[in-house]
Design an enzyme around this catalytic site. Structure first.
Site, PDB file in Angstrom:
ATOM      1  CG  ASP A 148      -1.804   1.165   1.353  1.00 26.98           C
ATOM      2  OD1 ASP A 148      -1.505   2.211   0.735  1.00 26.98           O
ATOM      3  OD2 ASP A 148      -2.829   1.063   2.052  1.00 26.98           O
ATOM      4  CB  VAL A 149       1.778   3.802  -2.584  1.00 29.59           C
ATOM      5  CG1 VAL A 149       2.313   2.866  -3.653  1.00 29.59           C
ATOM      6  CG2 VAL A 149       0.383   4.310  -2.937  1.00 29.59           C
TER       7      VAL A 149
ATOM      8  CG  ASN B  44      -1.605   3.920 -12.794  1.00 29.42           C
ATOM      9  OD1 ASN B  44      -2.300   4.566 -13.572  1.00 29.42           O
ATOM     10  ND2 ASN B  44      -2.068   2.822 -12.189  1.00 29.42           N
ATOM     11  CB  ALA B  45      -1.283   3.826  -6.948  1.00 28.85           C
TER      12      ALA B  45
ATOM     13  CE  LYS C 259     -21.031  11.910  -0.571  1.00 31.47           C
ATOM     14  NZ  LYS C 259     -22.106  11.369  -1.347  1.00 31.47           N
ATOM     15  CG  LEU C 260     -21.654  18.639  -4.758  1.00 29.97           C
ATOM     16  CD1 LEU C 260     -23.068  19.205  -4.655  1.00 29.97           C
ATOM     17  CD2 LEU C 260     -20.926  19.243  -5.954  1.00 29.97           C
TER      18      LEU C 260
ATOM     19  CG  ASN D 177     -15.110  17.284 -12.985  1.00 32.31           C
ATOM     20  OD1 ASN D 177     -16.054  17.912 -13.478  1.00 32.31           O
ATOM     21  ND2 ASN D 177     -14.988  15.980 -13.090  1.00 32.31           N
TER      22      ASN D 177
ATOM     23  CE1 TYR E 227      -8.519  11.283  -9.283  1.00 31.41           C
ATOM     24  CE2 TYR E 227      -9.309  12.885 -10.892  1.00 31.41           C
ATOM     25  CZ  TYR E 227      -8.673  11.686 -10.599  1.00 31.41           C
ATOM     26  OH  TYR E 227      -8.191  10.905 -11.619  1.00 31.41           O
TER      27      TYR E 227
END
Ligand code: NAD
Length: 446
Positions: A259-260, A286-287, A293-294, A346, A352
């Site tokens: 698990d990074v 890449n992971a 969620k707003l 977004n 994110y």
């Protein structure tokens, strides 16, 4: 992998209906297995500078069907427009406008590539001319049909026009490997790197690590790098152990379950590599995860893991690899996964987009650090790619997201993988701190 709408549109009744109603009719994109030739000919090289002559000559030496005018050509495969010496906007038209008469003769999957210099703060007229090329290119990409693409290479002042990375980027944009990239400009900032000796196995003799390799884009990256000749170390969480060992068996790769985000992950990776006597020539970070969620509903249990996996782990892993001093090869390449959400933002993705915008800034800073080791760091920013991550989106949002680009379809994991393979290659040594979008010219962002 074709979505249901595209399958319908490609049927006879679906095609007729789409034409009548003016619905999107995505072209079938030609990828490397569909179109193995490196350059779709005939290729017309426009421009009258010494650089244009040099590029035409190089392609001729490789056996391409090169022309310097459209003349009476009824079908054109590729067009290269060399504008390295322009010093005023008025000089663009005479070089570029012959393309106007040839637009309807472009073959399906045709390529247009501009080669020019980035606008700087020197002479205002020259800056306007150079900046103008970028606007031209981005608009042209919107007008390409039949799965054709238009991309540009920006070669910094002082860097030779035929530097390995310029020729490498030109070849990449001309090839079927860049099927889902259009409307993008990639900057070459140095002459480092070397021409690829073995074109069919450009990564032969190199070892690459791919994180998050058990499925989706990560698995496609591992397969593409392996097909290009690299030895692979594939990493994923213990929970994905079964898929990971299946992939490792398929590719004769070395698997590591890690698990990074776990404490000491970097040090564990270093001792794993030392234990097996492996040094990495390429590291593909890449992971990644989403927890959308707003902001009004955002909580630490959605925010923290996204930041931890998508960016903090990249910082700690690369720090551990660099500090170890003996687990990176001579000209290490780091390629990280950003996202178009990190460029344009977004709705529902503040967490994110924070992590992915962080990735873009991170590779820029890391590139400066790796330069001292003869290495590079770059990112790719995928748009909408058909994977389990995007399959989880609500159906209508997914359908809209998929069409909102110049190619009117989602990309495939292999499209992202191809861009990464190019950035890992020996040729790409002069490309540093760049973020290359693999998004079909997604309407979001620049
Ligand atoms: P995916 O969910 O299909 O695969 C992600 C992989 O990462 C999985 O195998 C998962 O087990 C692994 N992973 C997650 N957390 C990990 C951890 N802590 N340690 C080790 N491995 C871990 O996702 P995908 O669609 O293939 O996306 C891959 C990358 O591309 C991600 O960074 C994602 O943000 C980025 N991306 C994807 C898209 C898209 O459209 N799919 C668009 C833009 C960017």
């Amino acid at each position: 992998m074709t979505d249901a709408y595209t399958r319908f549109i490609r049927s006879a009744p679906g095609g007729a209906l789409a034409k009548q109603l003016g619905l999107p009719r995505p072209a079938r994109l030609l990828r490397r297995q569909d179109r193995p030739e490196p350059v779709l000919g005939p290729v017309v090289v426009l421009g009258d500078s010494a650089g244009a002559d040099r590029i035409a000559h190089l392609l001729l030496e490789e056996g391409a069907d090169v022309r310097r005018r459209f003349e009476e050509l009824r079908r054109v495969g590729s067009v290269i427009v060399v504008l390295d010496e322009i010093s005023s906007p008025a000089e663009i038209g005479p070089i570029m406008l012959p393309l106007a008469g040839a637009m309807r003769s472009l073959a399906p999957g045709a390529r247009v590539v501009t080669i020019s210099r980035p606008a700087g703060d020197e002479d205002p007229g020259r800056a306007a001319a150079r900046g103008g090329v970028e606007g031209f290119l981005r608009s042209l990409a919107h007008e390409m049909r039949g799965g054709g693409t238009a991309n540009g290479v920006l070669v910094e002042d002082g860097v030779a026009l035929d530097a390995p990375a310029t020729i490498g980027a030109l070849r990449f944009f001309l090839s079927a490997r860049s099927a889902f990239i259009t409307g993008q400009l990639l900057t070459v900032s140095g002459e480092a790197g070397s021409a690829t000796e073995n074109r069919s196995l450009p990564l032969a003799g190199r070892t690459a690590l791919v994180t998050g390799a058990a499925r989706g884009i990560g698995a496609a990256i591992a397969r593409t790098l392996a097909a290009d000749g690299a030895q692979l170390v594939v990493l994923d969480v213990p929970g994905a152990g079964t898929e990971l060992s299946r992939l490792a068996n398929e590719l004769r790769a070395v698997p590591i379950q890690l698990d990074v985000t776990s404490k000491g992950a970097g040090e564990r990776l270093v001792s794993f590599l030392r234990g097996r006597g492996l040094t990495l020539d390429a590291v593909v970070l890449n992971a990644g995860i989403t927890r959308d969620k707003l902001l009004a509903n955002m909580t630490p249990d959605r925010w923290d893991p996204v930041l931890a996996v998508n960016i903090t782990s990249q910082i700690t892993l690369t720090e551990a690899l660099i500090e170890a001093g003996d687990v990176l090869g001579e000209q290490p390449r780091v390629v990280s996964l950003a996202s178009t959400s990190g460029i344009a933002g977004n709705r529902g993705q503040t967490n994110y987009a924070t992590s992915k915008a962080g990735v873009i800034a991170f590779v820029d800073a890391l590139a400066a650090r790796l330069e001292a080791l003869g290495g590079t760091a770059n990112a790719v920013a995928p748009g909408f790619i058909e994977t389990e991550m995007t399959a989880r989106m609500p159906a209508l949002t997914r359908e809209v997201a998929r069409r909102l680009n110049s190619l009117q379809q989602g990309g495939l994991p292999v499209d992202v993988a191809e861009a990464i393979a190019f950035l890992c290659s020996a040729e790409a040594g002069g490309i540093r701190g760049e973020t290359l979008r693999v998004c079909g010219q997604n309407m979001v962002g620049k």
